[in-house]
Design a protein around this motif. Structure first.
Motif, PDB file in Angstrom:
ATOM      1  N   PRO A  46       0.800  -1.240  -0.039  1.00  0.00           N
ATOM      2  CA  PRO A  46      -0.015  -0.043  -0.081  1.00  0.00           C
ATOM      3  C   PRO A  46       0.850   1.336   0.032  1.00  0.00           C
ATOM      4  O   PRO A  46       1.857   1.412   0.590  1.00  0.00           O
ATOM      5  CB  PRO A  46      -0.967  -0.142   1.426  1.00  0.00           C
ATOM      6  N   ASN A  47       0.427   2.069  -0.741  1.00  0.00           N
ATOM      7  CA  ASN A  47       1.333   3.474  -0.817  1.00  0.00           C
ATOM      8  C   ASN A  47       0.134   4.508  -1.605  1.00  0.00           C
ATOM      9  O   ASN A  47      -0.381   4.363  -2.304  1.00  0.00           O
ATOM     10  CB  ASN A  47       2.680   3.404  -1.759  1.00  0.00           C
ATOM     11  N   ALA A  48       0.876   5.565  -1.292  1.00  0.00           N
ATOM     12  CA  ALA A  48      -0.184   6.831  -1.793  1.00  0.00           C
ATOM     13  C   ALA A  48       0.875   7.894  -2.521  1.00  0.00           C
ATOM     14  O   ALA A  48       1.722   8.115  -2.019  1.00  0.00           O
ATOM     15  CB  ALA A  48      -0.989   7.421  -0.453  1.00  0.00           C
ATOM     16  N   GLN A  49       0.081   8.685  -3.666  1.00  0.00           N
ATOM     17  CA  GLN A  49       0.942   9.591  -4.141  1.00  0.00           C
ATOM     18  C   GLN A  49      -0.086  10.602  -4.117  1.00  0.00           C
ATOM     19  O   GLN A  49      -1.318  10.702  -4.499  1.00  0.00           O
ATOM     20  CB  GLN A  49       1.039   9.060  -5.567  1.00  0.00           C
ATOM     21  N   VAL A  50       0.643  11.912  -3.744  1.00  0.00           N
ATOM     22  CA  VAL A  50      -0.244  13.325  -3.899  1.00  0.00           C
ATOM     23  C   VAL A  50       0.604  14.073  -4.679  1.00  0.00           C
ATOM     24  O   VAL A  50       1.839  14.211  -4.562  1.00  0.00           O
ATOM     25  CB  VAL A  50      -0.300  13.751  -2.484  1.00  0.00           C
ATOM     26  N   ALA A  51      -0.296  14.951  -5.536  1.00  0.00           N
ATOM     27  CA  ALA A  51       0.516  15.975  -6.541  1.00  0.00           C
ATOM     28  C   ALA A  51      -0.408  17.127  -6.558  1.00  0.00           C
ATOM     29  O   ALA A  51      -1.549  17.004  -6.725  1.00  0.00           O
ATOM     30  CB  ALA A  51       0.706  15.346  -7.913  1.00  0.00           C
ATOM     31  N   LEU A  52       0.211  18.311  -6.084  1.00  0.00           N
ATOM     32  CA  LEU A  52      -0.666  19.474  -6.321  1.00  0.00           C
ATOM     33  C   LEU A  52       0.162  20.159  -7.459  1.00  0.00           C
ATOM     34  O   LEU A  52       1.239  20.519  -7.647  1.00  0.00           O
ATOM     35  CB  LEU A  52      -0.256  20.190  -5.081  1.00  0.00           C
ATOM     36  N   THR A  53      -0.723  20.609  -8.424  1.00  0.00           N
ATOM     37  CA  THR A  53      -0.137  21.345  -9.807  1.00  0.00           C
ATOM     38  C   THR A  53      -0.864  22.710  -9.766  1.00  0.00           C
ATOM     39  O   THR A  53      -1.956  22.975  -9.680  1.00  0.00           O
ATOM     40  CB  THR A  53      -0.731  20.541 -10.957  1.00  0.00           C
ATOM     41  N   TYR A  54      -0.086  23.589 -10.161  1.00  0.00           N
ATOM     42  CA  TYR A  54      -0.431  24.976 -10.485  1.00  0.00           C
ATOM     43  C   TYR A  54      -0.028  25.271 -11.863  1.00  0.00           C
ATOM     44  O   TYR A  54       1.100  25.042 -12.445  1.00  0.00           O
ATOM     45  CB  TYR A  54       0.118  25.992  -9.412  1.00  0.00           C
ATOM     46  N   LYS A  55      -0.975  25.828 -12.713  1.00  0.00           N
ATOM     47  CA  LYS A  55      -0.482  26.143 -14.128  1.00  0.00           C
ATOM     48  C   LYS A  55      -0.506  27.638 -14.111  1.00  0.00           C
ATOM     49  O   LYS A  55      -1.308  28.341 -13.690  1.00  0.00           O
ATOM     50  CB  LYS A  55      -1.849  25.609 -15.071  1.00  0.00           C
ATOM     51  N   PHE A  56       0.617  28.294 -14.802  1.00  0.00           N
ATOM     52  CA  PHE A  56       1.081  29.489 -15.161  1.00  0.00           C
ATOM     53  C   PHE A  56       0.331  30.032 -16.414  1.00  0.00           C
ATOM     54  O   PHE A  56       0.244  29.350 -17.166  1.00  0.00           O
ATOM     55  CB  PHE A  56       2.427  29.544 -14.800  1.00  0.00           C
TER      56      PHE A  56
END
Length: 225
Positions: A215-225
């Motif tokens: 079990p593992n988790a991936q989190v990504a926060l993306t901001y588009k300029f």
């Protein structure tokens, strides 16, 4: 030289909330080659060369209800069934990178190539948040049994992995993506031990293999300029 020939044909359908494609494929992979270690002499590198032919079908289908209030739900199914076969197998040894003692190994002709599943599929229900805010989904992926070796002496069982995830659009430029893989801590083996030669076996009740991650988790926060 290695030569690959690909051909396919299929049909597509769309209507009543269903979009689907069904594809038949035929693949020829000639002169594929890989090395392995001789189990009775680890200083000698073995060489395996063969042609392979694969016939199979791919399915990709999505259903989304056309009536309220269920239009936010969808179900996607992807599946592959294939029959790969080896032919014209040659075994040999490499000394200083040059082949020696190469000989035909007809006993492996017709076998399934190692680490190649014949059945794979995934099922993913999704719920879309209103106003384009994102989605949340559940995905089940199944990989069928594989042989660890060209000799097809040892089969690793199929396994299924359950994942959950979500993506959230806070703004048109800011997005959060979260995925939790293998939430049930499924045990799955993807390949055998390359030091066991072209025909692998269980020794004293043990077998070395490469497992999937827990079990593992991936989190990504993306901001588009």
């Amino acid at each position: 030289p290695t030569r690959i020939i690909l051909s396919e044909g299929g049909v597509r359908y769309g209507g009543y909330g269903v979009t689907a494609s069904l594809t038949y494929f035929h693949t020829i992979f000639n002169n594929q080659s890989y090395g392995y270690v001789q189990p009775n002499d680890l200083a000698v590198q073995g060489n395996f060369q063969a042609n392979s032919t694969t016939n199979g079908v791919d399915l990709d289908a999505t259903y989304r209800p056309t009536f309220e209030p269920f239009q936010a739900f969808s179900l996607n199914v992807k599946a592959t069934y294939q029959k790969p076969k080896l032919a014209d197998v040659f075994l040999g040894q490499l000394v200083n990178g040059l082949p020696v003692n190469t000989a035909a190994a007809t006993q492996y002709d017709g076998n399934v190539p190692g680490r190649t599943p014949q059945i794979l599929y995934s099922i993913q229900p999704t719920y879309d948040f209103p106003a384009g805010w994102g989605a949340v989904y559940l995905r089940y992926e199944y990989n069928g049994k594989i042989f660890t070796d060209a000799g097809n002496a040892l089969a690793l069982p199929g396994y299924g992995v359950l994942s959950v995830g979500a993506n959230v659009n806070f703004t048109p430029k800011l997005n959060l993506n979260l995925n939790v893989y293998n939430v049930t801590n499924e045990l799955g083996l993807t390949e055998g031990n390359p030091n066991s030669g072209v025909t692998q076996t269980v020794v004293n009740g043990f077998f070395y293999g490469r497992g999937i991650v827990g079990p593992n988790a991936q989190v990504a926060l993306t901001y588009k300029f």
